[in-house]
Design a protein around this motif. Structure first.
Motif, PDB file in Angstrom:
ATOM      1  N   TYR A  31      23.964 -25.171 -10.552  1.00  0.00           N
ATOM      2  CA  TYR A  31      23.675 -24.534  -9.106  1.00  0.00           C
ATOM      3  C   TYR A  31      24.963 -25.100  -7.996  1.00  0.00           C
ATOM      4  O   TYR A  31      24.932 -24.359  -7.052  1.00  0.00           O
ATOM      5  N   VAL A  32      25.888 -25.947  -8.518  1.00  0.00           N
ATOM      6  CA  VAL A  32      26.896 -26.213  -7.739  1.00  0.00           C
ATOM      7  C   VAL A  32      27.884 -24.983  -7.377  1.00  0.00           C
ATOM      8  O   VAL A  32      28.023 -24.929  -6.032  1.00  0.00           O
ATOM      9  N   PRO A  33      28.100 -24.042  -8.215  1.00  0.00           N
ATOM     10  CA  PRO A  33      28.665 -22.741  -7.829  1.00  0.00           C
ATOM     11  C   PRO A  33      27.933 -21.968  -6.900  1.00  0.00           C
ATOM     12  O   PRO A  33      28.471 -21.543  -5.792  1.00  0.00           O
ATOM     13  N   TRP A  34      26.619 -22.046  -6.885  1.00  0.00           N
ATOM     14  CA  TRP A  34      25.733 -21.093  -6.264  1.00  0.00           C
ATOM     15  C   TRP A  34      25.900 -21.708  -4.781  1.00  0.00           C
ATOM     16  O   TRP A  34      25.956 -20.840  -3.840  1.00  0.00           O
ATOM     17  N   ALA A  35      25.477 -22.881  -4.576  1.00  0.00           N
ATOM     18  CA  ALA A  35      25.525 -23.650  -3.476  1.00  0.00           C
ATOM     19  C   ALA A  35      26.817 -23.623  -2.528  1.00  0.00           C
ATOM     20  O   ALA A  35      26.871 -23.157  -1.579  1.00  0.00           O
ATOM     21  N   TYR A  36      27.971 -23.555  -3.159  1.00  0.00           N
ATOM     22  CA  TYR A  36      29.211 -23.688  -2.599  1.00  0.00           C
ATOM     23  C   TYR A  36      29.483 -22.369  -2.205  1.00  0.00           C
ATOM     24  O   TYR A  36      30.223 -22.217  -1.246  1.00  0.00           O
ATOM     25  N   GLN A  37      29.224 -21.423  -2.931  1.00  0.00           N
ATOM     26  CA  GLN A  37      29.696 -19.819  -2.651  1.00  0.00           C
ATOM     27  C   GLN A  37      28.874 -19.311  -1.699  1.00  0.00           C
ATOM     28  O   GLN A  37      29.171 -18.475  -0.794  1.00  0.00           O
ATOM     29  N   LEU A  38      27.470 -19.539  -1.676  1.00  0.00           N
ATOM     30  CA  LEU A  38      26.548 -19.293  -0.744  1.00  0.00           C
ATOM     31  C   LEU A  38      26.997 -19.873   0.834  1.00  0.00           C
ATOM     32  O   LEU A  38      26.788 -19.114   1.970  1.00  0.00           O
ATOM     33  N   TRP A  39      27.299 -21.122   0.822  1.00  0.00           N
ATOM     34  CA  TRP A  39      27.750 -21.578   2.082  1.00  0.00           C
ATOM     35  C   TRP A  39      29.011 -20.944   2.395  1.00  0.00           C
ATOM     36  O   TRP A  39      29.053 -20.741   3.616  1.00  0.00           O
ATOM     37  N   ARG A  40      29.907 -20.541   1.604  1.00  0.00           N
ATOM     38  CA  ARG A  40      31.292 -20.164   1.973  1.00  0.00           C
ATOM     39  C   ARG A  40      30.808 -18.703   2.564  1.00  0.00           C
ATOM     40  O   ARG A  40      31.734 -18.350   3.544  1.00  0.00           O
ATOM     41  N   ALA A  41      30.152 -17.965   1.638  1.00  0.00           N
ATOM     42  CA  ALA A  41      29.827 -16.445   2.236  1.00  0.00           C
ATOM     43  C   ALA A  41      28.850 -16.351   3.368  1.00  0.00           C
ATOM     44  O   ALA A  41      29.032 -15.459   4.198  1.00  0.00           O
ATOM     45  N   THR A  42      28.055 -17.220   3.702  1.00  0.00           N
ATOM     46  CA  THR A  42      27.040 -17.171   4.767  1.00  0.00           C
ATOM     47  C   THR A  42      27.267 -18.164   6.260  1.00  0.00           C
ATOM     48  O   THR A  42      26.835 -17.984   7.241  1.00  0.00           O
ATOM     49  N   GLY A  43      28.097 -19.067   5.830  1.00  0.00           N
ATOM     50  CA  GLY A  43      28.535 -20.244   6.825  1.00  0.00           C
ATOM     51  C   GLY A  43      27.067 -20.951   6.940  1.00  0.00           C
ATOM     52  O   GLY A  43      27.074 -22.045   7.996  1.00  0.00           O
ATOM     53  N   ALA A  44      26.014 -20.861   6.248  1.00  0.00           N
ATOM     54  CA  ALA A  44      24.866 -21.790   6.282  1.00  0.00           C
ATOM     55  C   ALA A  44      24.896 -23.069   5.833  1.00  0.00           C
ATOM     56  O   ALA A  44      25.659 -23.280   4.731  1.00  0.00           O
ATOM     57  N   SER A  45      24.079 -24.130   6.230  1.00  0.00           N
ATOM     58  CA  SER A  45      23.978 -25.093   5.627  1.00  0.00           C
ATOM     59  C   SER A  45      22.900 -24.718   4.009  1.00  0.00           C
ATOM     60  O   SER A  45      22.056 -23.926   4.387  1.00  0.00           O
ATOM     61  N   VAL A  46      23.451 -25.108   2.964  1.00  0.00           N
ATOM     62  CA  VAL A  46      22.630 -25.086   1.940  1.00  0.00           C
ATOM     63  C   VAL A  46      21.985 -25.978   1.182  1.00  0.00           C
ATOM     64  O   VAL A  46      22.507 -27.141   0.987  1.00  0.00           O
ATOM     65  N   ALA A  47      20.615 -26.083   0.978  1.00  0.00           N
ATOM     66  CA  ALA A  47      19.829 -27.276   0.395  1.00  0.00           C
ATOM     67  C   ALA A  47      19.308 -26.930  -1.007  1.00  0.00           C
ATOM     68  O   ALA A  47      18.992 -25.834  -0.879  1.00  0.00           O
ATOM     69  N   LEU A  48      19.554 -27.763  -1.896  1.00  0.00           N
ATOM     70  CA  LEU A  48      18.936 -27.445  -3.215  1.00  0.00           C
ATOM     71  C   LEU A  48      17.705 -28.407  -3.161  1.00  0.00           C
ATOM     72  O   LEU A  48      17.876 -29.665  -3.239  1.00  0.00           O
ATOM     73  N   PHE A  49      16.620 -27.940  -3.448  1.00  0.00           N
ATOM     74  CA  PHE A  49      15.371 -28.466  -3.205  1.00  0.00           C
ATOM     75  C   PHE A  49      14.582 -28.685  -4.599  1.00  0.00           C
ATOM     76  O   PHE A  49      14.222 -27.896  -5.269  1.00  0.00           O
ATOM     77  N   PRO A  50      14.268 -30.223  -4.767  1.00  0.00           N
ATOM     78  CA  PRO A  50      13.797 -30.201  -6.435  1.00  0.00           C
ATOM     79  C   PRO A  50      12.197 -30.098  -6.197  1.00  0.00           C
ATOM     80  O   PRO A  50      11.471 -30.495  -5.389  1.00  0.00           O
TER      81      PRO A  50
END
Length: 413
Positions: A116-135
């Motif tokens: 999920y590292v690429p997912w979180a990074y690119q979602l942050w880049r594309a939206t400007g949002a903070s991105v949480a990965l919740f277990p």
């Protein structure tokens, strides 16, 4: 789309042994910083192993549900106190909290956040949002450490199950636990649901250190995480998700139409046990407490609807029509676990009239859609690598673009 070294990011995170809420890991070359924030679950009282249970909403008591495989689920400390990563722009914490949070919810039997590292990074880049990965409950870092040391014993027992298939070191622990007590599937999901409600309440009450109380909170749910995201949106408890948007990726098909048996998810015997309890023989096999939750609680009814209970179809499709402008589903034409056609049947409805948008991408296998084209890949590749850009770079960009297209609408940066 620019791709940093996702491996370097993941290795840097793994090398750090101590985290505090106020000290992030900085990635100055990327303009980002990563926190691992402490969380504590208040919902372990749903889990197996207690001397008794009480439904506060209906004033009912239920008897003890002891288990043979100690320790009791309700007492596993790692599942009750844990940390989750939050990626944000550098400096956001110096006086100003984020106005947009995206929570990414992972798949069943996930043991790390590596893919999920690429997912979180690119979602942050594309939206400007903070991105949480919740277990989720009993996943990633919320597991009993000794399970990893006892894999050989678990594996031997699963191989001894008559006519079992898809038995593997990757799935033997969760398979044995869910096969022995398939009700764990629901109670763990209920705990995760409560934990996410508490996270959003923390935001709304101004107690989250990095997210503004008026921030919009959106969801990206993959596989089993997509079902949890749908549950949160369908019920919208306390209006916490009134303005939220959700991306449902490789998820949302009726449980009865899925094929969960996989060496990376659960084995065949475990899948049969789950299908018996939640699809075929619920009335006969569910005990009093589970029956009560599935019949008398709104969340339980939505769960039944997503399992494929036809008596709940009309209600589900009516609610999906209301949510349609804020939902986007993304299916995978090559998904054998949660078929894209089955996603359509649930999310667009029997007559394809709910209005929920469903995109279709041609990706790799369900368990690693942006990396592995088939199940003949080396096992290690599934757990240590990130993206196959020549094969799936375009599909990944489309996934991020479609997701960001929904999540960016009306959000404040």
């Amino acid at each position: 789309m620019d791709h940093p070294s996702y491996r370097a990011i993941a290795h840097a995170v793994r090398r750090r042994s101590t985290w505090t809420n106020g000290e992030p890991m900085a990635f100055p070359g990327l303009g980002a910083e990563l926190f691992f924030l402490a969380a504590r679950s208040r919902h372990g009282h749903h889990l197996l192993g207690r001397d008794g249970y009480r439904c506060e909403e209906h004033g009912l008591h239920f008897p003890a549900e002891p288990i043979d495989d100690a320790p009791p689920d309700c007492d596993i400390a790692e599942n009750l106190a844990f940390r989750y990563p939050l990626l944000r722009s550098s400096g956001d914490g110096r006086g100003e909290r984020s106005r947009h949070l995206v929570i990414v919810l992972h798949g069943l039997n996930e043991r790390s956040f590596t893919k999920y590292v690429p997912w979180a990074y690119q979602l942050w880049r594309a939206t400007g949002a903070s991105v949480a990965l919740f277990p989720l409950s009993f996943h990633v870092n919320r597991v009993l450490p000794r399970w990893g040391r006892e894999i050989d014993e678990h594996l031997a027992r699963r191989r001894a199950v008559p006519r079992n298939e898809d038995v593997h070191a990757f799935n033997c622990v969760i398979s044995e636990r869910l096969d022995a007590y398939p009700e764990r599937f629901f109670w763990g999901g209920l705990q995760s649901y409560g934990d996410l409600l508490d996270l959003v309440r923390e935001v709304r009450e101004g107690r989250h250190p990095h997210v503004h109380p008026e921030a919009r909170v959106d969801l990206v749910g993959y596989s089993i995480g997509g079902y949890l995201a749908l549950g949160l949106m369908l019920l919208d408890e306390g209006g916490l998700f009134r303005d939220s948007r959700a991306v449902i990726f490789e998820s949302g098909a009726a449980l009865r139409a899925t094929n969960m048996s996989s060496r990376f998810i659960i084995d065949h015997a475990c899948e049969v046990s789950l299908m018996k309890l939640y699809v075929r023989f619920t009335g006969r096999l569910a005990n009093a407490r589970l029956s009560h939750w599935l019949r008398e609680h709104e969340l339980g009814r939505w769960f039944r609807a997503l399992c494929g209970d036809e008596s709940e179809r009309g209600r589900l499709e009516a609610r999906l029509r209301e949510l349609a402008p804020r939902l986007l589903a993304i299916g995978n034409a090559n998904d054998e676990v949660i078929p894209a056609s089955a996603m359509l049947n649930t999310l667009q409805g029997l007559h394809r009239d709910t209005g929920v948008r469903v995109r279709d991408l041609a990706l790799g296998v369900h368990e690693h859609p942006f990396l592995c084209p088939d199940y003949h890949q080396r096992d290690r590749r599934f757990v240590t690598e990130f993206l196959d850009l020549p094969l799936y770079g375009a599909g990944f960009e489309r996934f991020i673009g479609d997701a960001a297209g929904l999540l960016s609408v009306g959000a404040r940066r």
